[in-house]
Design a protein around this motif. Structure first.
Motif, short mmCIF file in Angstrom:
data_model
loop_
_atom_site.label_atom_id
_atom_site.label_comp_id
_atom_site.label_asym_id
_atom_site.label_seq_id
_atom_site.Cartn_x
_atom_site.Cartn_y
_atom_site.Cartn_z
N GLN A 139 2.24 13.79 2.10
CA GLN A 139 1.26 13.17 1.43
C GLN A 139 0.50 11.55 2.10
N ARG A 151 -12.46 9.00 10.38
CA ARG A 151 -12.33 9.86 9.90
C ARG A 151 -12.72 10.97 10.60
N PHE A 164 -13.58 3.15 8.57
CA PHE A 164 -13.16 3.81 8.08
C PHE A 164 -13.19 5.17 8.50
N LYS A 165 -14.49 5.61 7.26
CA LYS A 165 -15.15 6.37 7.08
C LYS A 165 -16.00 7.47 8.22
N LYS A 170 -2.61 11.06 3.95
CA LYS A 170 -3.18 10.48 3.66
C LYS A 170 -3.81 9.04 3.41
N VAL A 171 -2.57 7.96 4.34
CA VAL A 171 -2.23 6.86 3.61
C VAL A 171 -1.98 6.17 5.03
N PRO A 231 -3.93 7.67 8.67
CA PRO A 231 -5.63 7.15 9.05
C PRO A 231 -5.59 5.83 9.34
N LEU A 232 -4.86 4.59 8.20
CA LEU A 232 -4.66 3.26 8.60
C LEU A 232 -3.92 2.59 10.06
N VAL A 238 1.24 -1.06 -0.04
CA VAL A 238 -0.23 -0.08 0.04
C VAL A 238 0.93 1.12 0.21
#
Lengths: 319, 523
Positions: free
Chosen positions: B128, B214, B210-211, B132-133, B136-137, B115
């Motif tokens: 970024q 956030r 995840f949604k 962004k990755v 969040p993960l 990923v």
């Protein structure tokens, strides 16, 4: 379009890639073929600077990539890999939209492009709001491809793109891949260890071993004029299948008998002998109607195909 | 049981103001330090995920900090940060750090390599990729760390009351000192509920998809900030001087309650542990403290006792108290312990305490020197006819007395001795005695009367100021109720006292508690 000049990369004192040079022409598909550890993936990753070469130069469109900003460079190059690497926390739509968003496209343009791609890649629209883990492996790989194509890059790098798929899915996606208009205009470098796949998709094949290029040429050249024992052995055992695959009906046209019933509609044009045989098998018919570029139609049976192929082979061997 | 619950409820509703304040302080302390720990731990975690060579060092240091006992850590903080909120917050921050750093590191390094490669291959920049990755993960794992840190903080924050930072520890430790179960529960139950509720809330956030996560991640810092703000809300009434009283003193009739009712004393008060109170007075963070009249630190820190002109502090003559069954088991014990009767005067005890507390001599040495000077010391006979178990509360004077008794028993009898020193407050010591875990410990007549027996106010008042009456009363009642015998008093009177810095008391001309009250009313 892409040119490598004496590119080398060492990992822990061993040469992963040793003075590799080749050119890829515009809209050409070059397949890097070899066993695992031969340096093909390292070579690929140096083209978009995921890995920085120790020596040598790489040019894309005439410009040396070493002088460019790595992130900007990668935004212009599509990248597809075996493990797909979709973002698990993004929906399918968001996954495809990553690069356009980085490029700050307007929202409407992104949406239009995504919908167009979804259709071309046979992805159902209702998957757009799903998360990657809700999709099948084949669907995920299509999304991976869509993500790489979305910003319409001139260059596409593919690292074993079909490697994680089962045989049935792989064959069908390979077929779609070949038929996809989007890809016909692109300069593609693809890595694989699968000889069949290489012969299926490549315009030219670059056979590698121990970090070096063994042979670079068309599938036909590799098959009929191997430069050394390694090249010969690499294809041995699959020789016949490969020959069937690279021989087109047009090659053996003159050895095929004329059709009796010319008023019938033809079923295929210039396909490979392999595909013609597959069609005969899968349809269960004993005759296949083929047409040449002049509109001439011939009816082919399995025996006639084999006979024509053998005559053509004999000619190749003695000519 | 029903009665017990009702009285707990009565206690809590009676003290609801205090309870509310303490709860707010507790929540505030927990979240201010949590916020700071996130502000420090998250970047550190990210850093070591990038530069893995540093991970061993950083996690190692955070791990070592985690193992420092909380009381010790609070102690280390005082010379640097003084008392009150600052050192408490820093101490809590240190405890919260490890889970946050470790989980950030594990969360980021645990993300699928492919990923990250895909993110880079698409042309994302390092920041970024991070925002962004990676973050969040890693968020569910990071949140698990924050959750652990929160629960740890709720627990450790109870200790903040030791250094005058407030919180529910005021009730818990006050209750332990005062032998008041309701008070302990009034602090412990809300603290436990707080831990459970926060744990549940964070587990809900942690399990979000995840949604929703956030969105939650944006709200979380705001929420933490608001909760952290609770700490500032409760503000005590101000006065020109600041008092620091121990939790025990705060709840006693012969302590803060008596000061209020008998003198009408109104002073800005913070609750603080005995261990750091004297130093805080010395370093001018406190002006008035509740000390003990024989405390060695009185001498060490140049403090002066204010005269108790209305006589609210009853006498506290020290004497060993022994279980009757132990006296039967060890026939020579009583005579041996009584060797010390009337041997130590107030000033002698202050001096002994001064030697341990300020000159840092070991209680063992101080005890031995004293016994030798009195001609009481005899070398140990290494006897093995049973073991006498001596307990002591957790302060210097008790350590010295326990050592003296130990030496006397070893030198004069064939019994062996084991000492269990540092048994927290009165309640812990006394429970150990009644439950046959120790055979004796030094106790004070005032404590025996007011804390352990708790007779009704009139009985207490009638004798509280008479040394002999008090002794007779506790002697009789303990025998009747607990089968415990008070032996002869040791001589000194270690009563409560209000004290100030000598210089300040002279400058302000405050000699008695009444003077103090007048001064406070005028300023």
């Amino acid at each position: 379009m892409i040119e490598l000049k004496a590119v080398s990369k060492k990992f822990n004192h061993t040469h992963a890639v040793n003075e590799v040079s080749f050119k890829v022409n515009e809209a050409e598909t070059l397949v890097l073929l070899g066993t695992s550890g031969c340096g093909k993936t390292t070579t690929l990753k140096m083209i978009n600077r995921l890995i920085t070469p120790d020596a040598g130069e790489i040019y894309i469109g005439g410009e040396a990539i070493a002088n460019q900003d790595g992130d900007a460079l990668r935004k212009k190059i599509g990248y597809v890999m075996q493990h797909i690497g979709l973002f698990p926390h993004y929906t399918i739509a968001e996954n495809i939209a990553v690069v356009p968003k980085l490029l700050k496209w307007p929202k409407a343009k992104i949406e239009e492009r995504i919908h167009g791609l979804m259709e071309k890649l046979h992805l159902p629209a209702h998957t757009l709001n799903m998360l990657p883990n809700q999709l099948s492996g084949g669907q995920q790989q299509r999304v991976g491809l869509a993500r790489a194509l979305v910003a319409d890059p001139a260059v596409l790098l593919m690292d074993e793109p079909f490697g994680a798929l089962d045989n049935v899915t792989r064959t069908s996606i390979q077929q779609e891949f070949k038929a996809l208009d989007e890809l016909k205009r692109k300069t593609i470098v693809m890595v694989t260890h699968d000889v069949q796949e290489a012969f299926e998709l490549a315009d030219r094949i670059c056979l590698m071993d121990k970090g070096k290029v063994v042979q670079l040429g068309t599938p036909k050249e590799l098959l009929y004029q191997p430069v050394n024992d390694f090249a010969k052995k690499f294809l041995a055992g699959q020789q016949l299948t490969l020959e069937f695959k690279i021989t087109k009906l047009s090659d053996i046209w003159s050895f095929l008998p004329n059709a009796a019933a010319a008023e019938e509609k033809s079923e295929v044009a210039d396909v490979s002998v392999w595909e013609a045989m597959e069609l005969l098998r899968s349809t269960g018919k004993d005759r296949l109607l083929a047409v040449d570029e002049h509109g001439k139609i011939k009816a082919l049976s399995f025996e006639q195909l084999t006979k024509g192929f053998n005559q053509y082979q004999n000619l190749q061997a003695h000519g | 049981m029903g009665e017990q619950q009702q009285t707990l409820w009565q206690f809590m509703s009676g003290q609801s103001d205090k309870l509310f304040t303490q709860t707010l302080q507790h929540v505030g302390l927990t979240f201010i330090s949590l916020l700071l720990a996130i502000a420090v731990g998250l970047p550190l975690g990210i850093l070591i995920a990038r530069k893995r060579k540093l991970s061993g060092l950083v996690l190692g240091i955070a791990g070592v900090l985690q193992t420092i006992p909380s009381i010790a850590l609070l102690g280390f903080m005082i010379p640097v940060l003084g008392i009150g909120a600052k050192p408490a917050i820093v101490a809590l921050l240190i405890y919260a750090l490890l889970p946050i750093i470790r989980n950030t590191y594990t969360g980021i390094t645990g993300i699928d390599e492919y990923v990250k490669e895909a993110a880079k291959a698409m042309g994302m920049s390092a920041s970024q990729i991070l925002f962004k990755v990676e973050l969040p993960l890693a968020m569910p794992v990071i949140l698990a760390g924050i959750r652990t840190a929160t629960v740890i903080n709720v627990g450790v924050a109870t200790l903040a009351s030791f250094i005058a930072a407030g919180g529910l520890g005021e009730f818990i430790f006050g209750g332990i000192s005062l032998n008041n179960t309701n008070m302990i529960l009034a602090g412990a139950i809300p603290a436990a509920l707080l831990a459970i509720i926060l744990d549940l809330l964070l587990s809900v956030i942690q399990k979000m998809d995840f949604k929703r996560l956030r969105r939650a991640v944006y709200i979380l810092p705001v929420l933490i900030l608001i909760l952290g703000g609770f700490y500032i809300l409760p503000s005590a009434y101000g006065s020109s001087l600041t008092a620091g009283f121990t939790p025990e003193f705060m709840g006693r009739q012969d302590g803060d309650l008596g000061l209020k009712s008998a003198y009408g004393l109104k002073i800005h008060t913070i609750v603080i542990s005995d261990a750091v109170m004297y130093k805080a007075a010395f370093s001018k963070e406190l002006d008035v403290i509740s000390g003990y009249s024989t405390d060695g630190r009185l001498k060490a820190f140049d403090l002066r006792i204010l005269k108790d002109d209305k006589g609210i502090f009853p006498p506290y003559y020290a004497a060993p108290i022994v279980r009757e069954s132990a006296l039967q088991q060890f026939p020579q014990l009583e005579a041996t312990l009584n060797l010390l009767a009337n041997k130590i005067t107030d000033s002698a005890m202050t001096d002994l305490n001064y030697r341990t507390d300020y000159l840092h001599q070991s209680p063992e040495r101080v005890a031995k020197d004293f016994l030798i000077s009195q001609g009481l010391y005899k070398a140990s006979r290494n006897g093995n006819r049973g073991t006498v178990r001596i307990g002591s509360k957790i302060f210097g004077e008790q350590y010295i007395l326990a050592e003296m008794y130990s030496m006397l028993i070893k030198g004069n009898t064939d019994y062996n001795v084991s000492t269990k020193t540092g048994l927290g407050g009165t309640k812990i010591c006394f429970d150990a005695l009644t439950n046959d875990q120790i055979d004796l410990y030094p106790e004070y007549t005032g404590t025996g009367l007011l804390v352990l027996l708790q007779p009704d106010q009139q009985v207490a008042k009638a004798m509280a100021h008479d040394k002999d009456k008090t002794y007779q009363y506790v002697y009789g009642e303990f025998k009747k109720k607990f089968n415990i015998k008070w032996l002869k008093p040791i001589g000194f009177n270690n009563s409560y006292a209000l004290m100030m810095r000598d210089k300040q008391s002279k400058a302000l001309n405050i000699n008695t508690i009444t003077d103090l009250k007048k001064y406070l009313d005028q300023n």
